[in-house]
Design a protein around this motif. Structure first.
Motif, mmCIF file in Angstrom:
data_model
loop_
_atom_site.group_PDB
_atom_site.id
_atom_site.type_symbol
_atom_site.label_atom_id
_atom_site.label_comp_id
_atom_site.label_asym_id
_atom_site.label_seq_id
_atom_site.Cartn_x
_atom_site.Cartn_y
_atom_site.Cartn_z
ATOM 1 N N ASN A 161 -9.371 1.862 7.520
ATOM 2 C CA ASN A 161 -8.078 1.179 7.526
ATOM 3 C C ASN A 161 -6.933 2.076 7.075
ATOM 4 N N THR A 162 -7.214 3.052 6.212
ATOM 5 C CA THR A 162 -6.132 3.933 5.764
ATOM 6 C C THR A 162 -5.635 4.801 6.916
ATOM 7 N N ALA B 122 0.832 -1.204 0.000
ATOM 8 C CA ALA B 122 0.000 0.000 0.000
ATOM 9 C C ALA B 122 0.865 1.251 0.000
ATOM 10 N N ILE C 24 0.605 5.073 1.630
ATOM 11 C CA ILE C 24 -0.132 5.805 2.665
ATOM 12 C C ILE C 24 0.044 7.297 2.435
ATOM 13 N N ASN C 25 -1.055 7.967 2.224
ATOM 14 C CA ASN C 25 -1.018 9.416 2.074
ATOM 15 C C ASN C 25 -1.372 10.037 3.415
ATOM 16 N N THR D 126 -3.666 2.527 9.366
ATOM 17 C CA THR D 126 -2.324 2.197 8.883
ATOM 18 C C THR D 126 -1.392 3.389 8.997
ATOM 19 N N ALA D 127 -1.897 4.589 8.728
ATOM 20 C CA ALA D 127 -1.063 5.786 8.833
ATOM 21 C C ALA D 127 -0.608 6.003 10.272
ATOM 22 N N VAL E 180 -4.776 11.720 4.668
ATOM 23 C CA VAL E 180 -5.963 11.114 5.283
ATOM 24 C C VAL E 180 -5.978 11.377 6.789
#
Length: 914
Positions: free
Chosen positions: A195-196, A176, A178-179, A199-200, A182
């Motif tokens: 989930n984004t 993935a 990750i930005n 994860t970040a 978000v």
């Protein structure tokens, strides 16, 4: 996608922000006495309200306003989040026939980046020790975005192994991008906690932990240094450590920093460590002649898993990696034999004499078996420093650990501030490369809190003052009678201490003092002269209590309804047997006294004993004055308050069950509680029997209101359910699995109460420190301090409440998260009723740290061992220290389930757990 292999869950699991993408945000209803308001703009500082944003728990639509405002400091520091893309990789390390320790995984990845392929890892990536690696730029793996590496922790030229160094195959796969944008959106309330976001946040936590994890011993969120240590004996040394966690808050990202304590194995000869464990210097204690099987297994449980190096006198130090100690032999080195390469049987002592020309100093002492099956004498093994002991601290050492861990608030705050110098975020290449920014001169955050007014408490007829308002989290019972005092018809006094240490004069003093204390609080004692006898703690406790109770029955034609027992220090087994006798066998209330305390006791000691005795025999000590807690005592909305908890077996105790407890009030004043306790699958967090347990609580509530209180409307219209012991990653599961069980229980009874579900968290590192003169006598924030801004969840309704007055060290606030609310309570209502429930804990005249039903549920879980007959040798805490196969673990669990005895029907209607 979410991080792989995220940290564990359940009791003791670290608090972490986990997926929150389930239930849609609910709007507020029309304003009312308990209504939450009508959405956006209800309070300044709330994130913007977007209809597409989803949450697991209840969406925050307002802040609390009640109470007086005070200024406080908290152990959080502002952090600027990065703005560049972060690349997420899945990590597979083989051979994977077993899960490798996180420490070893970290060594493998560190060597991969610095020695094996430094050109690939420029700048270096960060790794969580399990399945997740994050890089500040995409790694050059080509179109497949995946690559496998061979990693050896030893150089082939210097390896001492005949086979050469072990090769680990490490496969990295891009999963993935990750930005961090978000995260920024989430903090502003413009992004669901999906989930984004998860994860970040995980990536940022791995970034800040990478540097100290390579330098120091660590567990999931803390690392430990030997700058401040304390040897507490028994082979255990305490190290001071630091906890750190990146956490989202309203409109900002924070780092939560705290001090922590690590229990370490004492470095040095393993032989000495084993002797220290038993508190002896006599080497013969470790020989089969002196070391009983039980003691050998106890030592084996303590040291299994520790890494050891071999030291052979006269030989150069080995550069082999440490090996893991698995178990201890039952025989000494001079008796323990094996077949050598020539096919001959030799003893361990002979082998070392023949191979290394080394004569063992202690040939009769047992040996250690290490990971590869080799048997090595204890005197030849060395324990390297910095090894965390992942076993429960022995009960006799708990006091030492608490003394080391306890720091006064301002001392703790200073240590936390100093922690930035140890953490050195600005000097970490990992923190810099990922664009995280923590001001090296940052100060702990300052914010405003509110101090809630305590509830008014009511005492019974005959009290000089029938009501009292607690001050500084405490009150006293001088010249006050219980709200509903019990009656002691007959009682016996059984002394398990030696007669020469607890003679007849002392026994009579204890009886007189107990009777006087009972009279002072309104308890009726029909016979002030109990039958008393001395008992042998080594003999059958059940038989002795039954015999002495029989003497009472024969003399007074009625059996006792209270058994008072005097115990010597450390008589845990006797205590368990007494509680089993009362709670399970006979239904007779029991009260244990410590011999050393009660024979020199002041009036206050027996007053505290009466607090317990009264509720065990059906009485009620005090109730909240109805007008001061309208949300709990509204006659038009009968309310049942439940507290639920789960407790799991100690680490390494395979095949041992988990225990669940549900506690609920049965009276209209939320002061009288009953409990249910069950056994369930080991380490299962969700309560599988919550349906029947809830149904029993609801039936008991309706039965009591109808038959004892004469209420025309016995059914509750509201359920307030407090759930303890779940991590934030379990919130969604609680809603999806436990809430329906409560609703089903209601349906079975044909009632439709509205349900509010709140999780109470204690295992976190958030602390509050008063500024100026705003603290109590202990230097802590005052009882009733509530914080629901600045450091709370960006979207969901939660708050921190420090409901108790400080005693020693720095108080920990409880964290409340509202998962479900059909009653549309305002934040002020929920905070006030939670604070009020902290004042009805029957054991004390102080407010406690969590609501009473939650506290009771925790106690009921910990008393689950009393449901087993102590004479049947069900060892709940014991295991060999070895991994059990699945079939054995299942068989053991089945045995615990079948031997678990329910409460006696008489005791089940009382607060036996007080």
């Amino acid at each position: 996608m979410p991080p792989r292999g995220a940290p564990g869950r359940g009791r003791g699991a670290p608090v972490s922000f986990m997926p929150r993408g389930g239930a849609a945000a609910r709007g507020g209803g029309p304003p009312s006495l308990v209504g939450r308001g009508n959405g956006a703009g209800a309070s300044p500082g709330l994130p913007a309200r977007d209809s597409h944003i989803t949450t697991v728990g209840v969406r925050r639509s307002a802040f609390g306003t009640a109470g007086r405002v005070i200024d406080i400091t908290t152990n959080h520091f502002l952090v600027k989040i990065p703005d560049a893309i972060i690349h997420h990789y899945d990590v597979v390390i083989r051979p994977d026939e077993k899960t490798l320790p996180a420490r070893l995984n970290m060594e493998i990845i560190d060597r991969l980046q610095k020695v094996i392929a430094p050109q690939v890892f420029t700048p270096r990536a960060v790794y969580d020790g399990r399945k997740n690696l994050f890089a500040a730029r995409e790694l050059p793996f080509g179109e497949t975005r995946s690559q496998e590496f061979d990693v050896m922790l030893e150089d082939p030229a210097t390896s001492t192994s005949a086979r050469g160094p072990k090769v680990y195959k490490v496969k990295l796969t891009h999963v993935a991008e990750i930005n961090p944008e978000v995260l920024a959106r989430f903090l502003k309330g413009q992004q669901s906690h999906d989930n984004t976001v998860l994860t970040a946040i995980t990536a940022l936590n791995v970034v800040i932990r990478m540097e100290p994890s390579l330098k120091y011993p660590f567990n999931v969120r803390s690392f430990f240094t030997n700058r401040e240590t304390k040897d507490i004996g028994g082979g255990i040394v305490l190290w001071r450590g630091y906890f750190q966690s990146v956490r989202p808050a309203i409109g900002k990202m924070l780092i939560n920093v705290d001090i922590s304590t690590g229990t370490m194995y004492k470095e040095g000869p393993l032989f000495n460590l084993c002797l220290e464990f038993f508190g002896t210097r006599d080497p013969s204690f470790l020989t089969p002649r002196r070391l009983t099987e039980r003691e050998r297994l106890r030592l084996q449980r303590f040291i299994s898993g520790v890494r050891v190096t071999t030291v052979t006198p006269g030989q150069p130090p080995s550069n082999r990696s440490p090996r893991v100690l698995r178990k201890l032999s039952a025989q000494g080195a001079s008796s323990l034999s094996f077949t050598n390469r020539e096919g001959k049987a030799v003893t361990v002592a002979q082998y070392f004499r023949q191979t290394y020309n080394f004569q063992l100093k202690y040939p009769d002492v047992v040996c250690a078996e290490v990971g590869n099956g080799a048997l090595i004498p204890l005197e030849m093994l060395h324990v390297p420093p910095g090894q965390i002991m992942k076993k429960p601290v022995p009960p006799e050492k708990t006091k030492d650990v608490l003394e080391f861990a306890t720091k006064k608030p301002q001392d703790r705050l200073q240590s936390i501030a100093n922690g930035l110098g140890v953490l050195q975020y600005g000097q970490s290449e990992y923190v810099r490369q990922f664009g995280l920014d923590v001001d090296p001169n940052a100060k702990p955050m300052r914010l405003q809190a509110r101090v809630l007014n305590p509830p008014t408490l009511k005492y019974g007829p005959g009290s000089k003052q029938p009501t009292i308002v607690p001050r500084d989290g405490a009150w006293n019972m001088v010249e006050r009678k219980f709200w509903q005092p019990c009656t002691i018809t007959q009682w016996i006094l059984v002394v398990f201490e030696r007669r020469n240490r607890f003679d007849e004069n002392i026994v009579q003093d204890v009886a007189r003092n107990f009777v006087a204390a009972c009279k002072n609080v309104g308890i009726t004692i029909q016979n002030e002269q109990p039958i008393y006898e001395w008992a042998n703690p080594q003999s059958s406790v059940h038989a002795q209590l039954a015999r002495i109770g029989g003497l009472c029955g024969a003399k007074y034609k009625t059996m006792p309804n209270l058994v008072v027992c005097v115990l010597p220090e450390g008589a845990t087994d006797v205590y368990t047997a007494i509680k089993h006798f009362g709670d399970i066998q006979t239904g007779c209330a029991t009260q244990c006294l410590k011999a050393d305390k009660c024979k020199r006791a002041k009036e206050q000691y027996f007053a505290n004993v009466c607090l317990k005795v009264n509720v065990k025999l059906g009485g009620i000590n005090t109730i909240p004055e109805p007008r001061s807690v309208a949300a709990l005592t509204d006659p038009h909305n009968p309310t049942i308050v439940m507290g639920a908890d789960v407790i799991h077996p100690a680490p390494g105790a395979e095949g041992r069950p988990s225990f669940t407890a549900l506690v609920a009030n049965v009276d209209s004043d939320t002061a009288k509680y009953v409990a249910d306790c069950r056994v369930q699958t080991s380490r299962q967090e969700l309560i599988e029997d919550l349906g029947p347990m809830s149904q029993r609580m609801l039936w008991s509530y309706m039965d009591y209101r109808k038959n004892k209180e004469g209420k025309a409307n016995p059914a509750p219209t509201r359920i307030i359910f407090y759930r303890d012991g779940v991590s934030e990653g379990q919130f969604k599961h609680v809603l999806e699995q436990e809430l329906p069980l409560i609703k089903k229980a209601c349906a079975n009874l044909n009632i439709k109460p509205k349900i509010t579900m709140i999780v109470v968290g204690k295992r976190h590192h958030v602390r509050f420190f008063p500024q100026g003169q705003g603290g109590d006598r202990s230097g802590n924030c005052p009882a009733g301090t509530v914080v629901d801004r600045e450091v709370t969840h960006p979207l969901e309704l939660d708050w921190y409440l420090q409901s108790h007055a400080g005693l020693l060290g720095t108080s920990r606030p409880a964290h409340y998260s509202v998962l479900h609310d059909e009653n549309n309570f305002t934040p002020d209502s929920l905070q006030a009723l939670s604070f009020a429930l902290c004042h009805v804990y029957a054991r004390s005249t102080r407010s406690v740290s969590i609501p009473a039903p939650v506290y009771y549920a925790d106690i009921v879980c910990s008393r689950a061992k009393n449901h087993y007959n102590p004479e049947e040798s069900m060892h709940l805490e014991e295991s060999s220290g070895l991994q059990q196969d699945k079939a054995t673990a299942i068989a053991n669990l089945s045995k615990f389930k079948s031997n678990f005895k329910p409460l006696h029907s008489t005791i089940a209607k009382t607060m036996y757990f007080s």
